[in-house]
Each structure stands twice: as C-alpha cells, then as structure tokens.
Write an enzyme that holds these catalytic residues in place. Structure first.
Site, PDB file in Angstrom:
ATOM      1  N   ASP A  33      14.587  -2.824  -4.281  1.00 46.40           N
ATOM      2  CA  ASP A  33      13.724  -4.005  -4.327  1.00 46.40           C
ATOM      3  C   ASP A  33      13.934  -4.803  -5.619  1.00 46.40           C
ATOM      4  O   ASP A  33      13.836  -4.238  -6.721  1.00 46.40           O
ATOM      5  CB  ASP A  33      12.266  -3.546  -4.232  1.00 46.40           C
ATOM      6  CG  ASP A  33      11.377  -4.595  -3.588  1.00 46.40           C
ATOM      7  OD1 ASP A  33      11.707  -5.789  -3.692  1.00 46.40           O
ATOM      8  OD2 ASP A  33      10.355  -4.216  -2.991  1.00 46.40           O
ATOM      9  N   ASP A  34      14.207  -6.090  -5.486  1.00 49.67           N
ATOM     10  CA  ASP A  34      14.298  -7.001  -6.637  1.00 49.67           C
ATOM     11  C   ASP A  34      15.447  -6.653  -7.594  1.00 49.67           C
ATOM     12  O   ASP A  34      15.363  -6.938  -8.796  1.00 49.67           O
ATOM     13  CB  ASP A  34      12.981  -7.028  -7.450  1.00 49.67           C
ATOM     14  CG  ASP A  34      11.805  -7.609  -6.677  1.00 49.67           C
ATOM     15  OD1 ASP A  34      11.959  -7.882  -5.474  1.00 49.67           O
ATOM     16  OD2 ASP A  34      10.723  -7.769  -7.285  1.00 49.67           O
ATOM     17  N   CYS A  73      10.706 -11.327  -0.875  1.00 45.33           N
ATOM     18  CA  CYS A  73      10.740 -10.099  -0.061  1.00 45.33           C
ATOM     19  C   CYS A  73      10.580 -10.342   1.436  1.00 45.33           C
ATOM     20  O   CYS A  73      11.397  -9.906   2.236  1.00 45.33           O
ATOM     21  CB  CYS A  73       9.619  -9.150  -0.472  1.00 45.33           C
ATOM     22  SG  CYS A  73       9.727  -8.561  -2.140  1.00 45.33           S
ATOM     23  N   HIS A 127       7.719  -5.930   4.434  1.00 43.81           N
ATOM     24  CA  HIS A 127       6.954  -6.426   3.287  1.00 43.81           C
ATOM     25  C   HIS A 127       5.547  -5.820   3.262  1.00 43.81           C
ATOM     26  O   HIS A 127       4.595  -6.413   3.772  1.00 43.81           O
ATOM     27  CB  HIS A 127       6.902  -7.955   3.334  1.00 43.81           C
ATOM     28  CG  HIS A 127       6.331  -8.576   2.107  1.00 43.81           C
ATOM     29  ND1 HIS A 127       6.774  -8.275   0.837  1.00 43.81           N
ATOM     30  CD2 HIS A 127       5.333  -9.481   1.950  1.00 43.81           C
ATOM     31  CE1 HIS A 127       6.083  -8.976  -0.043  1.00 43.81           C
ATOM     32  NE2 HIS A 127       5.197  -9.701   0.598  1.00 43.81           N
ATOM     33  N   ASP A 311      16.937  -6.776  -1.675  1.00 38.18           N
ATOM     34  CA  ASP A 311      16.407  -7.879  -0.859  1.00 38.18           C
ATOM     35  C   ASP A 311      16.615  -9.263  -1.489  1.00 38.18           C
ATOM     36  O   ASP A 311      16.579 -10.273  -0.800  1.00 38.18           O
ATOM     37  CB  ASP A 311      14.952  -7.648  -0.448  1.00 38.18           C
ATOM     38  CG  ASP A 311      13.996  -7.487  -1.617  1.00 38.18           C
ATOM     39  OD1 ASP A 311      14.447  -7.395  -2.781  1.00 38.18           O
ATOM     40  OD2 ASP A 311      12.775  -7.436  -1.365  1.00 38.18           O
TER      41      ASP A 311
HETATM   42 CA   LIG Z   1      11.757  -7.949  -3.334  1.00 34.05          CA
END
Ligand SMILES: [Ca+2]
Ligand SMILES: [Ca+2]
Length: 562
Positions: A33-34, A73, A127, A311
C-alpha cells in the site's frame, strides 16, 4: 495437468516439467500500500533497503513502466480486482463505495472460485472492506468486513508531527517503536496467516491474496527498521527540485504544492518523514520476505505464479507535494513484478502497462476463460518477451472523468479538466522537471498523446446518502464552538430525524450563529462546507439542540429524534 502444460508450454515447452506439475498453477497475489518506486530494483531512492522486493524481481519479470489506474486506493484497487478502469466503472475516488457503483461486478477471487480454485485473502486488498461473498476464506473473519488483524497501538503513541489543522489525515505521523514485529501485529499477523496457507495441504489450486499495509501511514514500525537510515544521512528523493513548478500550467501549480509539505517543513520534520517512509518500506520488505520464504520452503514453490503490485506511488516533496492524488510519475508509477513457474527470471520490461491488466493477465496465465467486460490487454506476451510489440499506453485517471495522465514507453502526458496540459520526455527527464507542452517543437507528440485519451468516460455517480460516513452529534443546550474552517469545500447532508422543524446555523469564527434556513421533520439539506466548520442545530424557538464539527470529507449529519 493440461492447463499448466499450456502455460509452461508458453515458456519452456518441456513435457517433462508438465508431467511433474499439478493440474493448475496457484496464484499468490501480493499488494503493498502506498509504495512508490523507492525500491532497490526500481532505483527510486539511493538509500532504500529492499532485498526481498529485489529478490522477487530478479526471479521473474520486473515492469519498470507500470502505472496505477488511479493515484488513490479505492479506484486503483477496484480497477485491479475488477479489471475495469475508472473511466468505465465510474469508481473515480476514495469517497465512493465500490459496491454502490458496481453492485454486480465479479472480482478476481470470486472468478477463481467459480473456476475450481480456493480463494482466500488477508489484509487490505479492497479499500477497507473485504467483500465477504467474493472469498472462500479471509483472515481475520470475513463476516466482519474488516481486513485488518489487530495492530499494536501504544497507549502513549509518540508524536513527531503536531496536527496542523482539520485537513490533516489523522494517521500522518511517524516514529520508531519500542516493539517487536510480533507485538506490532498487523502485517506480521497477515503474513503469518498467508505463510500458513502456503505450507499446508490444499485439495484445490489456490488464489491467495496478501495485502501488506505498510508503507501506508502511520509510519510507526519497530525501531530496528529505522537503524539503516541514520537521520543525518537522509537525502530527499532524487526527483525533488525546488524550483520545479515554474513551467507548470495553473492546474499543475495548484495540484503540486499542498499544506502537508509546507507544514512538515515548518515543523522541521522533512528528513524524519523520509527516514520513516524508508523504514516503513524496509519493514514491508521484511514482511514480504516472510511470505516468499514460506512459499519457497513449502510444497508450492514450483507451481505458484507470484504477482506483486503497489496501488499507487507517493510524493515526499517532489513538485512541493506530499501524499498522492497527482498525475506525476512519482505518484502513478508503481512496483509490478510477476514470476511464472518455468518463466523468465531477471527480465526487465519497460513497456507502459496498467495494473488494470492484471485480472486478464492472471486468468490468461492460468488458462482460464477470459472474463467478459474487462480490460483485454494481457501481459502474457511481455512475460514471454519483454521487448514484444506493445501498442498500448497506460491511463491513470485523476479523480474525475476529464483529468488523466497517459504513459507511453518514452513519454508522459497530463490533461487537466480545464484543458491545461503537461508533456514530459521521460527518457531524458525521468523526474518530469521540464514541461514541454507549450513548445512548438513537440506539437506533433502532443497531438499523438492527446489522441490516446479515454473515450466517452462515464460520469461520476452520486454517492448514496446511506453510504456516507456519519458525523458525530454533540448534543448541547449551550452555544456551539466557533468554526475554524481550513481546506477545500465539499457537501454535507443534514438529515432531520427530529419531530419538529430545526434550524441549521453556521458558527462564525468569532462564535456567532448564522442561519442557513430550516429543515423540515424527516427532511434533508445538502450544504456546502469546509473542514473545521461547526454547524449548530436550533429548535423552532432558536434554542440550541446541539452541533456537528465537519471533518475532512463528504458525510452525513443526522439530527436525532428527541
Ligand atoms: Ca494506497
Ligand atoms: Ca519544472
């Protein structure tokens, strides 16, 4: 057996391998994530330490020009799991709920279950919900629709970045924790459960999805992950250039600088934050290592396809921006690596690919029938030959239908809704420092990229009121606190469940109520407002009943029955 023969046939055409293989390949689908391009094999930051990402990349194909479908996201993950890009699905931003917009879309685990697979997952894949009906199993319990196992939350959480205002995301903070991986829980628990599934017997092939949450905020990880990054050694990302905004059109100048970066710099926290992001990536890498170790020491090492993606990317000061949501390469380019049993290792593909293509790619690799109505660009030809002809561009949608970025092999184009444009030659200018859009010499290239715009994008569907987050009601017969508005406007829907008409009043910054009209019993009022605003509710005799404080997003405010 036939299916794996088919797949492996693509790569090695060795019948002896097919004879030894089980019927269908398993799929290990890993999300992070990120995570931007700050991993060793993508070269995004010279100080990053990611031996496990690098080892996975080396054992398969690394895509160096892969882009998210959207730089946030919800739309990004929806596009990956459904195979439908935002401009077709209408899922454009984080304020929407996937199932409000796409009630019937079949996501990957369901598709695999329907084709004889056992599908299971753990951690954040969609999400902040699981979509329980689409999985055979999930950890923790899928019925609760919470994809997260408990995470260590110290009773006295350290504070590195003071809260700058109501616009600031509550988890934007960082520090080294005095805790072990196990005590930290979260990703440790997710990867433990995934590892267990990779080691136990299965009577069906599996589609197993592992959602690693770091380096998503907050950047609190055990202190050992900070050790390789002494504060005094920390360098900004190589894409940072202080005077980078001069050549941007007005929309780019507005998109870039944000209050996060300004606040972080004012607080003297820029280096600390870069250190903490590097530490969080190093931690995510260790969690990935646990999953790869479990796979490689278990019975499924030789018949499991591994796919890893993030993502979207992340700014740490590039273009004076912090966070996500932009169309620049630091935000749209993502790690993507795919390892296929019997396939290439150490391959590098620099063709422009989109994460929206993963659904079709993985079903293609597994020899399953192509799902209907999804993106048709399978990456299998590129896994066979990274230099294969690839006529496609990657589109990244920026929150609304008419704003997007387009990535080709050598160029990037950004289009804003007011018509502003940027054009970059990423071979000579990988950090997008020089906007070429206004230069006559590049007019032909500009026209070529404009022609790749998504055709007839669907409009943004309205979020149903029932799906909006609910603001806290503060009952009080006294006056309400003053507003401290700070940030951009959005709507809040006030819903009157009182038996009498009520009056909606905005509290001025000096504390005086200003009437915005009455709301009938069972009535609603959609009101434009800003973060930090306070709305007082009064009865028909102008006596206060209570108030709401506006948060950072569109929401509903329910005035309760007496
Ligand atoms: Ca994200
Ligand atoms: Ca510039």
């Amino acid at each position: 057996m036939k299916t794996l023969c088919f797949i492996l046939g693509i790569f090695v055409a060795a019948s002896s391998v097919c004879a030894a293989a089980s019927e269908k390949p398993n799929v290990l689908f890993i999300s992070v994530d990120d995570l931007n391009d700050w991993i060793g094999c993508l070269g995004g930051h010279p100080q990053t330490k990611t031996p496990n990402f690098d080892r996975l990349a080396k054992s398969g194909t690394l895509f160096t020009n892969a882009h998210c479908a959207a730089p946030q996201c919800n739309p990004s993950r929806t596009a990956i799991l459904t195979g439908i890009p935002p401009y077709r699905s209408g899922v454009y931003h984080n304020g929407q709920k996937m199932r409000d917009v796409l009630p019937d879309a079949e996501i990957m685990p369901k598709f695999f279950s329907r084709h004889g697979y056992w599908s299971a997952g753990s951690g954040k894949l969609l999400h902040y919900f699981i979509d329980a009906a689409s999985w055979d199993d999930y950890f923790p319990a899928k019925e609760k629709e919470n994809p997260f196992p408990p995470t260590f939350d110290p009773p006295n959480r350290p504070i590195s970045l003071p809260v700058g205002g109501p616009w600031q995301y509550v988890e934007t903070d960082w520090a080294a924790l005095e805790a072990s991986d196990e005590v930290c829980g979260g990703d440790w628990s997710v990867t433990k459960w995934i590892g267990g599934q990779l080691q136990r017997p299965h009577d069906k092939p599996f589609f197993l999805a592992c959602g690693i949450y770091r380096p998503h905020e907050p950047w609190f990880v055990p202190k050992e992950y900070f050790k390789p990054f002494p504060l005094e050694s920390i360098q900004p990302g190589p894409g940072y250039k202080e005077d980078d905004l001069d050549d941007l059109p007005p929309s780019g100048q507005k998109m870039g600088p944000n209050r996060y970066f300004e606040h972080i710099q004012k607080q003297g926290q820029w280096k600390h934050a870069i250190q903490a992001y590097l530490a969080s990536i190093h931690y995510a890498d260790a969690m990935l290592g646990r999953v790869l170790d479990a796979l490689e020491s278990g019975p499924y090492r030789d018949n499991t396809i591994v796919v890893l993606w993030s993502d979207h990317g992340w700014h740490l000061g590039e273009k004076q921006h912090w966070q996500k949501y932009t169309g620049w390469r630091i935000c749209t380019r993502v790690p993507l690596m795919i390892r296929v049993p019997g396939g290439k290792s150490g391959a590098i593909c620099d063709q422009p690919v989109s994460l929206t293509d993963l659904f079709h790619t993985v079903t293609d690799l597994c020899g399953l029938p192509a799902p209907q109505g999804i993106s048709r660009n399978s990456l299998v030809p590129l896994l066979r030959n990274p230099d294969a002809a690839w006529p496609h561009a990657a589109v990244t949608q920026l929150g609304v239908p008419d704003e997007y970025a387009i990535s080709t092999k050598a160029w990037r184009y950004i289009h804003y809704r007011n018509g502003d444009e940027e054009l970059y030659d990423i071979v000579n200018d990988p950090h997008e420092w020089t906007n070429l859009a206004a230069m006559p010499a590049h007019a032909a290239k500009l026209a070529e990229l404009r022609a790749l715009a998504p055709e007839n994008p669907v409009p943004v569907p309205q979020v149903p009121v029932a799906s909006l987050p609910e603001l806290k009601w503060h009952p009080s017969r006294d006056s309400a606190p003053p507003s401290k508005p700070d940030g951009g406007t959005f709507d809040v829907v006030f819903i009157n469940q009182h038996t009498q008409p009520v009056e909606l009043c905005w509290m001025s910054p000096t504390g005086e109520p200003k009437s915005y009209g009455m709301i009938k019993p069972k009535g609603q009022k959609r009101q434009s407002t800003r973060p930090g605003a306070v709305w007082q509710i009064r009865d028909g005799k102008q006596q206060p009943l209570g108030h709401f404080k506006i948060g950072d997003r569109t929401s509903k405010a329910i005035i309760p029955a007496p």
